[in-house]
Design a protein around this motif. Structure first.
Motif, mmCIF file in Angstrom:
data_model
loop_
_atom_site.group_PDB
_atom_site.id
_atom_site.type_symbol
_atom_site.label_atom_id
_atom_site.label_comp_id
_atom_site.label_asym_id
_atom_site.label_seq_id
_atom_site.Cartn_x
_atom_site.Cartn_y
_atom_site.Cartn_z
ATOM 1 N N GLN A 1 0.847 -1.181 0.000
ATOM 2 C CA GLN A 1 0.000 0.000 0.000
ATOM 3 C C GLN A 1 0.889 1.240 0.000
ATOM 4 O O GLN A 1 1.831 1.347 0.757
ATOM 5 N N THR A 2 0.586 2.171 -0.882
ATOM 6 C CA THR A 2 1.355 3.398 -0.943
ATOM 7 C C THR A 2 0.587 4.525 -0.274
ATOM 8 O O THR A 2 -0.409 4.308 0.388
ATOM 9 N N GLN A 3 1.024 5.716 -0.502
ATOM 10 C CA GLN A 3 0.515 6.889 0.191
ATOM 11 C C GLN A 3 -0.939 7.211 -0.155
ATOM 12 O O GLN A 3 -1.362 7.090 -1.297
ATOM 13 N N ARG A 4 -1.700 7.637 0.860
ATOM 14 C CA ARG A 4 -3.071 8.108 0.681
ATOM 15 C C ARG A 4 -3.205 9.480 1.320
ATOM 16 O O ARG A 4 -2.579 9.759 2.330
ATOM 17 N N ILE A 5 -4.024 10.311 0.720
ATOM 18 C CA ILE A 5 -4.249 11.656 1.239
ATOM 19 C C ILE A 5 -5.729 11.809 1.556
ATOM 20 O O ILE A 5 -6.588 11.510 0.725
ATOM 21 N N TYR A 6 -6.024 12.255 2.766
ATOM 22 C CA TYR A 6 -7.396 12.495 3.200
ATOM 23 C C TYR A 6 -7.532 13.971 3.533
ATOM 24 O O TYR A 6 -6.676 14.538 4.211
ATOM 25 N N GLU A 7 -8.608 14.581 3.071
ATOM 26 C CA GLU A 7 -8.841 15.990 3.370
ATOM 27 C C GLU A 7 -10.261 16.183 3.858
ATOM 28 O O GLU A 7 -11.183 15.563 3.361
ATOM 29 N N LEU A 8 -10.412 17.076 4.811
ATOM 30 C CA LEU A 8 -11.711 17.426 5.359
ATOM 31 C C LEU A 8 -11.750 18.937 5.496
ATOM 32 O O LEU A 8 -10.831 19.543 6.058
ATOM 33 N N SER A 9 -12.791 19.537 4.988
ATOM 34 C CA SER A 9 -12.951 20.978 5.099
ATOM 35 C C SER A 9 -14.380 21.254 5.553
ATOM 36 O O SER A 9 -15.331 20.763 4.950
ATOM 37 N N ILE A 10 -14.515 22.014 6.627
ATOM 38 C CA ILE A 10 -15.825 22.346 7.192
ATOM 39 C C ILE A 10 -15.947 23.859 7.218
ATOM 40 O O ILE A 10 -15.042 24.552 7.690
ATOM 41 N N GLN A 11 -17.054 24.354 6.718
ATOM 42 C CA GLN A 11 -17.301 25.797 6.755
ATOM 43 C C GLN A 11 -18.686 26.017 7.326
ATOM 44 O O GLN A 11 -19.653 25.416 6.866
ATOM 45 N N THR A 12 -18.780 26.859 8.327
ATOM 46 C CA THR A 12 -20.063 27.113 8.957
ATOM 47 C C THR A 12 -20.198 28.586 9.296
ATOM 48 O O THR A 12 -19.212 29.265 9.570
ATOM 49 N N CYS A 13 -21.411 29.083 9.253
ATOM 50 C CA CYS A 13 -21.681 30.471 9.632
ATOM 51 C C CYS A 13 -21.961 30.514 11.122
ATOM 52 O O CYS A 13 -22.743 29.718 11.639
ATOM 53 N N ILE A 14 -21.307 31.417 11.790
ATOM 54 C CA ILE A 14 -21.555 31.646 13.207
ATOM 55 C C ILE A 14 -21.852 33.127 13.377
ATOM 56 O O ILE A 14 -21.777 33.885 12.424
ATOM 57 N N ALA A 15 -22.173 33.509 14.562
ATOM 58 C CA ALA A 15 -22.537 34.908 14.824
ATOM 59 C C ALA A 15 -21.483 35.862 14.270
ATOM 60 O O ALA A 15 -20.315 35.771 14.601
ATOM 61 N N ASP A 16 -21.895 36.746 13.390
ATOM 62 C CA ASP A 16 -21.034 37.781 12.810
ATOM 63 C C ASP A 16 -19.807 37.252 12.082
ATOM 64 O O ASP A 16 -18.753 37.854 12.127
ATOM 65 N N GLY A 17 -19.909 36.117 11.416
ATOM 66 C CA GLY A 17 -18.752 35.662 10.661
ATOM 67 C C GLY A 17 -18.885 34.251 10.155
ATOM 68 O O GLY A 17 -19.903 33.598 10.312
ATOM 69 N N VAL A 18 -17.818 33.801 9.526
ATOM 70 C CA VAL A 18 -17.746 32.453 8.975
ATOM 71 C C VAL A 18 -16.540 31.761 9.611
ATOM 72 O O VAL A 18 -15.459 32.326 9.684
ATOM 73 N N LEU A 19 -16.737 30.534 10.056
ATOM 74 C CA LEU A 19 -15.661 29.734 10.647
ATOM 75 C C LEU A 19 -15.333 28.612 9.674
ATOM 76 O O LEU A 19 -16.225 27.883 9.239
ATOM 77 N N THR A 20 -14.051 28.483 9.318
ATOM 78 C CA THR A 20 -13.609 27.437 8.402
ATOM 79 C C THR A 20 -12.556 26.588 9.095
ATOM 80 O O THR A 20 -11.621 27.119 9.682
ATOM 81 N N ILE A 21 -12.722 25.277 9.012
ATOM 82 C CA ILE A 21 -11.755 24.337 9.577
ATOM 83 C C ILE A 21 -11.305 23.428 8.447
ATOM 84 O O ILE A 21 -12.127 22.862 7.724
ATOM 85 N N HIS A 22 -9.991 23.317 8.266
ATOM 86 C CA HIS A 22 -9.443 22.468 7.206
ATOM 87 C C HIS A 22 -8.429 21.508 7.817
ATOM 88 O O HIS A 22 -7.537 21.932 8.551
ATOM 89 N N LEU A 23 -8.574 20.218 7.508
ATOM 90 C CA LEU A 23 -7.659 19.188 8.004
ATOM 91 C C LEU A 23 -7.173 18.369 6.816
ATOM 92 O O LEU A 23 -7.960 17.951 5.972
ATOM 93 N N ASN A 24 -5.864 18.159 6.740
ATOM 94 C CA ASN A 24 -5.238 17.381 5.682
ATOM 95 C C ASN A 24 -4.382 16.313 6.345
ATOM 96 O O ASN A 24 -3.556 16.623 7.189
ATOM 97 N N VAL A 25 -4.599 15.037 5.972
ATOM 98 C CA VAL A 25 -3.841 13.934 6.555
ATOM 99 C C VAL A 25 -3.211 13.120 5.431
ATOM 100 O O VAL A 25 -3.886 12.736 4.481
ATOM 101 N N VAL A 26 -1.910 12.862 5.537
ATOM 102 C CA VAL A 26 -1.187 12.030 4.578
ATOM 103 C C VAL A 26 -0.752 10.768 5.320
ATOM 104 O O VAL A 26 -0.125 10.851 6.374
ATOM 105 N N VAL A 27 -1.102 9.603 4.776
ATOM 106 C CA VAL A 27 -0.807 8.330 5.424
ATOM 107 C C VAL A 27 -0.114 7.411 4.430
ATOM 108 O O VAL A 27 -0.528 7.336 3.273
ATOM 109 N N GLY A 28 0.904 6.725 4.864
ATOM 110 C CA GLY A 28 1.488 5.689 4.027
ATOM 111 C C GLY A 28 2.970 5.795 3.807
ATOM 112 O O GLY A 28 3.694 6.414 4.569
#
Length: 120
Positions: A1-28
């Protein structure tokens, strides 16, 4: 098994703004060029060691047009890095000197923060 890349990006509106969370994972592991013809001290395995790196960033947008944001993040959160990235580093003009065998991060864990302004 060689390298795999997983990405997760969450964007949500909160009071008076936008919150963005980005996670990148490289395995292998990565396949490496053959060094079988080199002397034993300059030979490498066919694959890099298996490893995991994680990068993450959290951003918060502000302002009427959401054009101002602050962010905080980190890279290589698992602190895995290649210890000896240059083959035959002790002989920079020798036949076996090779800087092309990079398979992973070259620096350890790093954190950052910043301010971003978008001009429209």
């Amino acid at each position: 098994q060689t390298q795999r890349i997983y990405e997760l990006s969450i964007q949500t509106c909160i009071a008076d703004g936008v919150l963005t969370i980005h996670l990148n994972v490289v395995v292998g592991k990565k396949r490496l060029p053959s060094t079988i013809d080199n002397p034993a001290e300059y030979q490498l395995d066919s694959y890099s060691p298996a490893y995991i790196t994680m990068n993450a960033q959290v951003s918060k947008s502000f302002g009427k047009d959401k054009n101002f944001s602050i962010y905080v993040g980190g890279e290589n959160l698992t602190n895995k890095y290649q210890k000896d990235p240059i083959l035959a580093f002790d002989q920079p003009f020798g036949q076996y000197f090779d800087t092309n065998l990079l398979w992973g991060p070259l620096t350890g864990r790093m954190f950052y923060t910043g301010i971003r302004y978008h001009i429209k």
